[in-house]
Design a protein around this motif. Structure first.
Motif, short mmCIF file in Angstrom:
data_model
loop_
_atom_site.label_atom_id
_atom_site.label_comp_id
_atom_site.label_asym_id
_atom_site.label_seq_id
_atom_site.Cartn_x
_atom_site.Cartn_y
_atom_site.Cartn_z
N GLU A 1 0.78 -1.22 -0.03
CA GLU A 1 -0.07 0.01 0.14
C GLU A 1 1.00 1.25 0.10
N ALA B 1 -1.48 4.10 5.30
CA ALA B 1 -1.60 2.78 4.73
C ALA B 1 -2.10 1.75 5.68
N THR C 1 -5.93 2.17 5.48
CA THR C 1 -6.53 1.75 4.17
C THR C 1 -6.53 0.41 4.06
N VAL C 2 -5.71 -0.19 4.44
CA VAL C 2 -5.61 -1.94 4.49
C VAL C 2 -6.53 -2.53 5.15
N ASN D 1 2.10 1.94 -3.30
CA ASN D 1 1.07 2.56 -4.28
C ASN D 1 1.02 3.98 -3.93
#
Length: 438
Positions: A312, A353, A356-357, A315
């Protein structure tokens, strides 16, 4: 070929033990030789024409090992992951036990797997209702911006510089009497009060008269992007050439006609208010969705593998890199200007991150639990809408299986969020919601 799968001592991690027949390794090595023969120069042979055994004798038998491994293993690994139904979420950590001509290739691959998500309460979540109102002051503020964009610049000759003026100046900076790189410009336009120059510079322009020359003393901030200048005192020799002021248009019906498709100022104001209300509704919807996901995540137990976080962050770094390209910069220049390093930037991204994950894992678990699946008709309608928006033939879009799958997965997430919101308990906010002016 044989593949054995074992659990490691670490949670959400498996070890795959591979043994590939010597004949298969030999075949792959011959394939590599055919691809790379043209690069070898052997005395007595034309370039690229030396037999494989001569090349091995000259360079060593292991000359083809690494390329053979890279040629052979990716497909073997992918097939093993698929056959054993392993949901890998990290790059494999490869360890070669045996790689030698005439012997079986033996190696292991340790990979992290998608974690189990233990869902807690996700229905009946209590959320504060978010509402943003549009006041007359907000509308006037937006009108003020429109007036600024449509202001006329008038030359000023009968007074010194005031805050808000646009000036045209020459300047050259010196540190300890020596000019420094990037510290000189001619006929430079500077709006006084814009805070685009070093703190204190613009304030000292105020009061200057046309063609006046002046020495301005400032100190570069300690955190200035150029380390050579940070914290140092500088003297700028400045000459003022022009003073201009903005003349704002009168707020009346003629202004409305000039800046919009409306005939009256009242119609323009109503249009601005309606647009701002829609923006506020979208903002409230977005924040409410984030809040319900965040609330559900607090009720969930999950151990997130580090590989998912790293992917992540990768990205996120790519997103930063793409945005920098639009500004004509690359990551190395960004690190230099910001004083950051790759490590510090990735550390700063880690918390977001993880969120988000976790959100993604939780929504996937809810989709599975609730058996959420969009209907074919819904997917088709969305694809047709995309075809229209991107001016593409419907048939071309409808036949794109990868795009169809992408749309399907997005719709699952949207439906999951809608389900969470429809089952949430909305309560009035204790304090009045304040309009964010940013």
């Amino acid at each position: 070929m044989s593949v054995k799968v074992e659990n490691t001592d670490n949670k959400n991690e498996v070890k795959l033990c591979f043994e590939v027949e010597a004949e298969k390794f030999e075949t792959a090595m011959k394939k590599v030789y055919s691809k790379t023969a043209k690069y070898f120069t052997i005395p007595g042979f034309r370039k690229g024409k030396a037999p494989m055994n001569i090349v091995e004798k000259h360079y060593g038998s292991e000359i083809f090992y690494e390329d053979t491994f890279n040629e052979l293993v990716p497909d073997i690994y992918d097939e093993a992951i698929k056959e054993n139904k392993i949901e890998a979420v990290s790059r494999p950590n490869i360890d070669i036990t045996q790689m030698e001509k005439g012997k079986n290739l033996i190696f292991t691959a340790i990979v992290q797997t998608k974690p189990e998500v233990k869902i807690g309460k996700y229905k009946g979540i209590e959320l504060e209702k978010i509402e943003y109102t549009v006041s007359d002051k907000d509308v006037e503020h937006e009108l003020g911006h429109m007036a600024e964009h449509n202001a006329r610049l008038m030359t000023v000759e009968d007074r010194p510089v005031e805050k808000g003026d646009l000036t045209v100046i020459d300047f050259e900076g010196f540190i300890d009497g020596v000019p420094f790189e990037g510290g000189k410009a001619e006929k430079h336009e500077l709006e006084i009060g814009s805070n685009t120059f070093i703190p204190g510079f613009e304030d000292q322009i105020i009061g200057m008269k046309l063609e006046e020359e002046k020495d301005i003393t400032v100190a570069f901030p300690e955190d200035y992007f150029s380390k050579e200048l940070a914290g140092k005192k500088a003297i700028f020799k400045v000459k003022l050439h022009e003073i201009k002021k903005k003349e704002l248009p009168k707020m009346d019906d003629e202004f409305a006609k000039d800046v919009s498709e409306f005939d009256t100022l009242e119609e323009l104001k109503n249009s601005i208010k309606e647009k701002m209300q829609k923006e506020n509704e979208e903002r409230a919807k977005y924040e409410t969705e984030n809040n319900v996901i965040e609330a559900v995540c607090k009720e969930v137990e999950v151990d997130i593998p580090s590989g998912m976080i790293d992917t992540e962050i990768d990205n996120m770094v790519k997103d930063v890199e793409q945005r920098l390209q639009y500004q004509g910069l690359n990551l190395e220049q960004y690190y230099s200007l910001s004083g950051k390093t790759q490590t510090t930037m990735r550390d700063e991204m880690k918390e977001q991150a993880e969120k988000t994950v976790k959100s993604r894992l939780v929504l996937e678990a809810i989709i599975k639990e609730e058996k959420i699946e969009p209907e074919e008709k819904e997917i088709e309608e969305k694809l047709k809408e995309m075809a229209k928006n991107y001016n593409k033939p419907e048939e071309e879009i409808l036949k794109n299986d990868s795009l169809k799958e992408y749309v399907k997965e997005n719709m699952k997430v949207e439906k999951a969020i809608d389900m969470l919101l429809s089952n949430a308990k909305m309560v009035a906010k204790k304090k009045e919601q304040a309009q964010d002016k940013k």
